[in-house]
Write an enzyme that holds these catalytic residues in place. Structure first.
Site, short mmCIF file in Angstrom:
data_model
loop_
_atom_site.label_atom_id
_atom_site.label_comp_id
_atom_site.label_asym_id
_atom_site.label_seq_id
_atom_site.Cartn_x
_atom_site.Cartn_y
_atom_site.Cartn_z
CG ASP A 13 49.74 50.73 42.81
OD1 ASP A 13 50.34 50.44 41.75
OD2 ASP A 13 48.72 51.43 42.85
N GLY A 15 54.46 46.96 45.53
CA GLY A 15 55.92 47.10 45.49
C GLY A 15 56.56 45.97 44.69
CE LYS A 16 52.23 44.29 41.01
NZ LYS A 16 51.46 45.20 41.87
CG ASN A 38 46.76 47.67 33.48
OD1 ASN A 38 47.79 47.21 33.02
ND2 ASN A 38 45.74 46.91 33.85
N GLY A 40 52.25 50.18 36.90
CA GLY A 40 53.35 51.13 37.09
C GLY A 40 54.23 50.54 38.18
CG HIS A 41 55.43 46.99 38.04
ND1 HIS A 41 55.49 45.75 37.48
CD2 HIS A 41 54.13 47.15 38.44
CE1 HIS A 41 54.28 45.19 37.52
NE2 HIS A 41 53.45 46.03 38.09
NE ARG A 143 35.52 33.86 19.62
CZ ARG A 143 34.41 33.13 19.60
NH1 ARG A 143 34.45 31.87 19.27
NH2 ARG A 143 33.25 33.68 19.91
CD GLN A 221 47.27 45.06 36.35
OE1 GLN A 221 47.29 44.02 35.74
NE2 GLN A 221 47.95 46.11 35.93
CB THR A 236 42.54 44.82 35.91
OG1 THR A 236 43.03 45.22 34.62
CG2 THR A 236 43.17 43.49 36.31
NE ARG A 300 43.50 56.76 38.88
CZ ARG A 300 42.75 55.71 38.54
NH1 ARG A 300 41.44 55.81 38.54
NH2 ARG A 300 43.31 54.57 38.21
NE ARG A 302 49.47 53.91 44.39
CZ ARG A 302 50.79 53.75 44.37
NH1 ARG A 302 51.48 53.72 45.49
NH2 ARG A 302 51.42 53.61 43.22
N GLY A 410 62.02 50.51 52.87
CA GLY A 410 62.22 51.74 52.12
C GLY A 410 62.18 51.43 50.64
P1 GDP Z 1 54.07 47.98 42.10
O1 GDP Z 1 53.07 48.42 41.11
O2 GDP Z 1 53.60 46.80 42.89
O3 GDP Z 1 55.43 47.73 41.51
O4 GDP Z 1 54.22 49.18 43.14
P2 GDP Z 1 54.31 50.76 42.78
O5 GDP Z 1 55.63 51.05 42.21
O6 GDP Z 1 53.11 51.19 42.02
O7 GDP Z 1 54.12 51.39 44.23
C1 GDP Z 1 54.99 51.13 45.27
C2 GDP Z 1 55.58 52.45 45.75
O8 GDP Z 1 56.17 52.26 47.02
C3 GDP Z 1 56.69 52.96 44.86
O9 GDP Z 1 56.70 54.36 44.90
C4 GDP Z 1 57.95 52.39 45.52
O10 GDP Z 1 59.12 53.17 45.25
C5 GDP Z 1 57.58 52.49 46.96
N1 GDP Z 1 58.14 51.44 47.84
C6 GDP Z 1 58.39 50.15 47.57
N2 GDP Z 1 58.80 49.51 48.70
C7 GDP Z 1 58.81 50.42 49.68
C8 GDP Z 1 59.11 50.36 51.08
O11 GDP Z 1 59.42 49.31 51.65
N3 GDP Z 1 58.98 51.54 51.78
C9 GDP Z 1 58.60 52.70 51.21
N4 GDP Z 1 58.51 53.78 51.99
N5 GDP Z 1 58.31 52.79 49.90
C10 GDP Z 1 58.40 51.66 49.15
P1 IMO Z 2 50.28 47.67 39.31
O1 IMO Z 2 50.83 46.57 38.44
C1 IMO Z 2 46.76 49.53 41.11
C2 IMO Z 2 43.04 49.40 38.78
C3 IMO Z 2 42.51 50.72 38.23
C4 IMO Z 2 41.03 50.43 38.23
C5 IMO Z 2 40.97 48.96 37.83
C6 IMO Z 2 40.71 48.72 36.35
O2 IMO Z 2 51.06 48.93 39.24
O3 IMO Z 2 50.05 47.18 40.70
P2 IMO Z 2 42.19 48.98 34.15
O4 IMO Z 2 42.87 50.19 33.57
O5 IMO Z 2 43.10 47.84 34.44
O6 IMO Z 2 41.00 48.54 33.35
O7 IMO Z 2 41.59 49.51 35.56
O8 IMO Z 2 42.21 48.41 38.19
N1 IMO Z 2 44.44 49.10 38.40
C7 IMO Z 2 45.48 49.17 39.25
N2 IMO Z 2 45.54 49.60 40.53
N3 IMO Z 2 47.86 49.05 40.51
C8 IMO Z 2 47.81 48.61 39.23
O9 IMO Z 2 48.87 48.02 38.62
C9 IMO Z 2 46.59 48.70 38.53
N4 IMO Z 2 46.20 48.38 37.28
C10 IMO Z 2 44.88 48.61 37.23
O10 IMO Z 2 42.84 51.79 39.09
O11 IMO Z 2 40.51 50.54 39.54
MG MG Z 3 52.00 50.15 40.58
#
Ligand code: GDP
Ligand code: IMO
Ligand code: MG
Length: 420
Positions: A13, A15-16, A38, A40-41, A143, A221, A236, A300, A302, A410
């Protein structure tokens, strides 16, 4: 040509999704190499917001090819929902998305096995996303898995063998083994997958490289969730580090070019497991509130804490990071001071290494710096950064020994500052 790799350096999470979208115009192809739904980007642009789970984050720019690599695990139900939503929003997905024949299928029984495994662990549960990730990768390694290429050939029988095996396991565990409620939907998802270009992705990727096409590999992840190097067993089930791009796409190690490592200006984690810099006080709650730190997939809360430079130095080393990208700096805009953990005291001894044992008592040692107390969310260039923020960047670069080339202020595509 070489591929560039973009991955998370913390517990996910970071911000990928946002940064892949920003960088996509520089590339011809974007490819996911591991993980599954798993992930969420999140991407935000032109007042719209999308959360991608299995589909690469390069689908919103200028018609780049997007690839789901062999290292990914795909749930046909969730994939169909995600793809149809994108199509409704004008993305011509069937023209731009290619899927590897060798990617593994998440079955409805994998979700049940995920749930059953967690229940068995009781208090020491991992806190998985419940999407069947662990059981699907387990079947791959043992396998017993089903791959996307299997859907074209004698699939009913292969599915029934795999399902019966799972039902036997579930019954032995005393767990729910009934998938009748979602099986029909899953089979519809299988038919839907046939409408896509299902490819030998390792050949396609390497042909693209030979033709001079540029490729960005998108990690899911974060490195601290890597099955080998993360905070095991609270990880994971895939290799989230850079090497995962080699096995997850069929790219040779010497074909890796730039490695973009993404981190937040602070740190978060979802699910169980150690988190040395976690804050349980008002500051942690403030970071969660300002940063909207709630899971993009599960909703959930964080867990939040200060940036951990011990962990970052470790993951920079594992990935061979060549450029750093700092996200969510704006979340700290209002703080009087900010802290960074520079070393640990582990079981009474000072160290700068990430410890093996998750049971160790880790005490973070912090460096405290003045905050910048400036709203940076509308800044367009680094010349606007206040002195305290410039000092913070300088401090991080000196500690991490890699340049920070992008700063995000942002969630929107536009709120991105390129440096140097
Ligand atoms: P990812 O899984 O690495 O793609 O990241 P997520 O999307 O799960 O979580 C990143 C969260 O931060 C998302 O709600 C984005 O919209 C938000 N976000 C990303 N970059 C920024 C930033 O520079 N500032 C703020 N305030 N939010 C950001
Ligand atoms: P992105 O790509 C944050 C965490 C789960 C749990 C552990 C194992 O959005 O950054 P799993 O369902 O993979 O067996 O869960 O890994 N987890 C993540 N936490 N961002 C993710 O993906 C995650 N994918 C899995 O919360 O602790
Ligand atoms: Mg994410």
């Amino acid at each position: 040509m070489k591929v560039d790799v973009l991955l998370g350096l913390q517990w996910g999470d970071e911000g990928k999704g946002k940064v892949v979208d920003v960088l996509t115009p520089r590339y011809n192809v974007v490819a996911r190499f591991q993980g599954g739904p798993n992930a969420g980007h999140t991407l935000e642009f032109e007042g719209k917001k999308f959360v991608l789970r299995s589909i690469p984050s390069g689908v919103f720019q200028h018609g780049q090819i997007n690839i789901i690599g062999n290292g990914v695990v795909l749930d046909p139900i969730l994939f169909k929902e995600e793809a149809e939503d994108l199509e409704k929003n004008g993305v011509e997905l069937k023209k731009i998305l290619k899927i590897s024949k060798k990617a593994h299928l998440i079955m409805p029984t994998h979700r049940l096995l995920d749930k059953a495994n967690e229940a068995l662990k009781g208090k020491s549960k991992i806190g998985t996303t419940g999407k069947g990730i662990g059981p699907t990768y387990t079947d791959k390694i043992s396998r017993n898995g089903l791959r996307i290429g299997d859907i074209f050939n004698n699939f009913d029988e292969k599915y029934s063998v795999a399902k019966n095996r799972h039902v036997t396991l579930l019954k032995a565990l005393g767990a729910d083994a009934d998938v009748s409620a979602i099986e029909g939907k899953w089979l519809e998802g299988i038919e839907y997958l046939k409408e896509f270009d299902i490819i030998d992705s390792e050949y396609v990727v390497n042909r693209y490289l030979k033709e001079g096409k540029s490729i960005l590999c998108e990690g899911a992840q974060g490195s601290l969730l890597d099955v080998d190097f993360g905070s095991y067993p609270f990880v994971t089930s895939s290799n989230t580090v850079c090497a995962g791009a080699c096995t997850g796409l069929g790219v040779a190690p010497r074909k890796i070019g730039e490695v973009f490592g993404i981190f937040k200006a602070y740190c978060t984690r979802v699910g169980s497991g150690p988190f040395p810099t976690e804050l349980f006080d008002e500051t942690g709650a403030q970071i969660r509130k300002i940063g909207h730190e709630y899971g993009a997939v599960t909703g959930r809360e964080r867990r939040c804490g200060w940036i951990d430079l011990v962990a970052l130095r470790y993951t920079i080393m594992l990935n061979g990071v060549t450029q750093l990208i700092m996200m969510k700096s704006d979340v700290l805009d209002g703080f009087d001071t900010v802290k960074a953990c520079n070393s640990y005291i582990v079981d009474g001894k000072a160290t700068s290494d990430f410890p093996f044992s998750i049971d160790a008592k880790i005490e973070p040692v912090y460096t405290e710096m003045p905050g910048w107390k400036t709203d940076m969310t509308k800044f367009k260039s680094e010349s606007e950064f206040p002195k305290e923020f410039k000092d913070y960047i300088k401090f991080l670069e000196a500690q991490l020994e890699v340049p920070i080339t992008i700063v995000s202020v942002g969630p929107d595509r536009e709120q991105t500052i390129l440096r140097k």
